[in-house]
Design an enzyme around this catalytic site. Structure first.
Site, mmCIF file in Angstrom:
data_model
loop_
_atom_site.group_PDB
_atom_site.id
_atom_site.type_symbol
_atom_site.label_atom_id
_atom_site.label_comp_id
_atom_site.label_asym_id
_atom_site.label_seq_id
_atom_site.Cartn_x
_atom_site.Cartn_y
_atom_site.Cartn_z
ATOM 1 N N GLU A 107 -0.104 23.199 -10.166
ATOM 2 C CA GLU A 107 -0.578 23.679 -11.460
ATOM 3 C C GLU A 107 -1.936 24.369 -11.333
ATOM 4 O OE1 GLU A 107 -1.464 22.066 -15.986
ATOM 5 O OE2 GLU A 107 -0.094 20.997 -14.676
ATOM 6 N N ASP A 157 2.786 6.433 -3.975
ATOM 7 C CA ASP A 157 3.943 6.489 -4.874
ATOM 8 C C ASP A 157 3.508 6.989 -6.253
ATOM 9 O OD1 ASP A 157 6.155 6.021 -6.489
ATOM 10 O OD2 ASP A 157 6.651 4.108 -5.546
ATOM 11 N N HIS A 195 -6.877 28.403 -17.873
ATOM 12 C CA HIS A 195 -5.589 28.091 -17.265
ATOM 13 C C HIS A 195 -4.812 29.374 -16.970
ATOM 14 C CE1 HIS A 195 -2.063 25.572 -16.455
ATOM 15 N NE2 HIS A 195 -1.362 26.487 -17.108
ATOM 16 N N LYS A 228 -1.576 13.233 -20.093
ATOM 17 C CA LYS A 228 -1.019 14.106 -19.061
ATOM 18 C C LYS A 228 -2.151 14.804 -18.308
ATOM 19 C CE LYS A 228 1.008 18.113 -17.472
ATOM 20 N NZ LYS A 228 0.375 19.386 -17.073
#
Length: 422
Positions: free
Chosen positions: A81, A275, A374, A259
């Site tokens: 991202e 993990d 972004h 998030k």
């Protein structure tokens, strides 16, 4: 050593490697494993999973400017991202004059659950199991003498009665100090070993015997002060406080807020071979408060000097022994770059990155909006997809951002215009 590497983003890949190696006092050869042709081989991958047909590459970037508990570190982050690494680095810079990130961790306790069915007297079974705690703990520790030798092992049991539509389940929790492991294998082995005896004591039969990823006994905490002046001034701080409080109050906003935290957390967890699914499950379950409502994982306040103070507490079941952390060459290199010696140190760096990433997203939302920064970085991907060469990428990106049209058709149109010029 310093993680304050000015101009790092403007260097070539090879120059960044050399600069990072010099800053962290590690051999330049450490970065060989991060080259696509030198990292995880097909043969290694074939031993790690089933039906292997290849490996997936992800960009590994280095977040700069981090000071955690007084130590400068460079943080490897594996993410596709755009803006994640840059944003975390930028907000980490804003904490440096205030001491960086301060962290602490609880003992690395993980829990296994043993589900017991068909018990005639669940309350009585609970008391019988608690009375046999010493016996069950000894039986569990007999399965992993190495863990006990290193100071870990089963510590206690608890028993819960869980009503369901079918029956009331008697659920025994085995609490295990897993030291520097993530702990799933050790905990599951112990649960399997004690299950027959637990069923006998409870006078029922066991079904599930497995760890829980709700790792609420293995918590890592971080706090940091973000300089108000560097953030943009008092008005920006006030706007950030309201943006963050929105996530505390509203679960719809909290999901996206959290998030953003996990953008940073997962990138470091993945880079170190841990993990990601276990960490994400534990983090999101921890965001459910005592009232059963999903809320923001982080909190933001203003201190007496007007600076922004951020705090974050998360379960962080990561390890340095076993699993991909030891098998994957890229994970090994990234752990070496971090210079961590314990799983707790790694966990503390991870939550620091999560808080920095969260603060960056909240600041962007409270000022220019998330899209500007972004999309500027996303535009590079769009330009490459449209066929831009290395010499053309910057021009195409600049035009798309100026036109506020970061789309494939826009990139193709700009490229055609560039190439038609004499």
């Amino acid at each position: 050593m310093t993680s304050r590497l000015s101009g790092f983003r403007n260097l070539s890949v090879e120059q960044r490697r050399a600069r990072a190696a010099e800053a962290m006092k590690v051999p330049l050869a450490l970065f060989d494993a991060l080259s696509p042709d030198r990292g995880l081989s097909l043969g290694q991958a074939d031993h790690m999973a089933e039906n292997v047909v290849g490996v997936l590459g992800l960009p590994v970037g280095i977040a700069t400017n981090f000071v955690v508990n007084g130590r400068d570190i460079l943080v490897p982050m594996a993410t596709e991202e755009p803006s994640v690494v840059a944003a975390a680095s930028n907000l980490a810079r804003m904490t440096r004059d205030h001491g960086g990130f301060r962290t602490s961790s609880s003992v690395p306790l993980m829990q296994a659950q043993v589900q017991i069915l068909d018990v005639a007297d669940p309350a009585g079974a609970r008391v019988r199991l608690l009375s046999a705690a010493e016996e069950l703990i000894a039986l569990a520790n007999g399965q992993d003498p190495a863990l006990v030798r290193f100071g870990g092992g089963a510590r206690e049991i608890s028993v819960r009665l869980v009503p369901s539509r079918r029956q009331t389940y008697v659920v025994l929790h085995l609490v295990v100090d897993v030291r520097d492991a993530m702990g799933a294998n050790a905990v599951n082995t112990m649960a399997e070993a004690i299950a027959p005896r637990a069923a006998e004591i409870a006078r029922g039969r066991t079904l599930l015997r497995i760890l829980t990823n709700k790792a609420d006994l293995r918590l890592t905490r971080v706090s940091a002060t973000f300089d108000a002046g560097l953030l943009g001034g008092p008005d920006v701080v006030e706007n950030m406080l309201d943006a963050a409080e929105f996530a505390v109050a509203d679960p719809y906003r909290a999901a996206t807020h959290n998030k953003g935290i996990m953008n940073g957390v997962t990138a470091v967890v993945l880079a170190t071979g841990n993990d990601t699914r276990a960490v994400e499950a534990g983090a999101h379950s921890h965001a459910v408060g005592p009232d059963g409502r999903y809320t923001a994982m982080s909190r933001f306040e203003k201190n007496a000097d007007g600076d922004l103070v951020g705090t974050l507490e998360l379960p962080m079941p990561v390890g340095l022994v076993g699993g991909a952390t030891k098998v994957h060459p890229v994970a090994r290199a990234n752990v070496t770059l971090l210079g961590v010696e314990t799983a707790s140190e790694l966990a503390e760096i991870i939550v620091a990155v999560g808080l920095a990433q969260n603060a960056a997203a909240v600041r962007a939302l409270a000022t220019e909006g998330i899209q500007r920064g972004h999309m500027s970085l996303h535009a590079r991907n769009v330009a490459v997809t449209a066929g831009a060469t290395a010499a053309e990428i910057d021009t195409v990106v600049a035009r798309m951002v100026a036109d506020r049209s970061v789309r494939a058709d826009a990139a193709e149109r700009i490229l055609a215009d560039l190439r038609d010029r004499p």
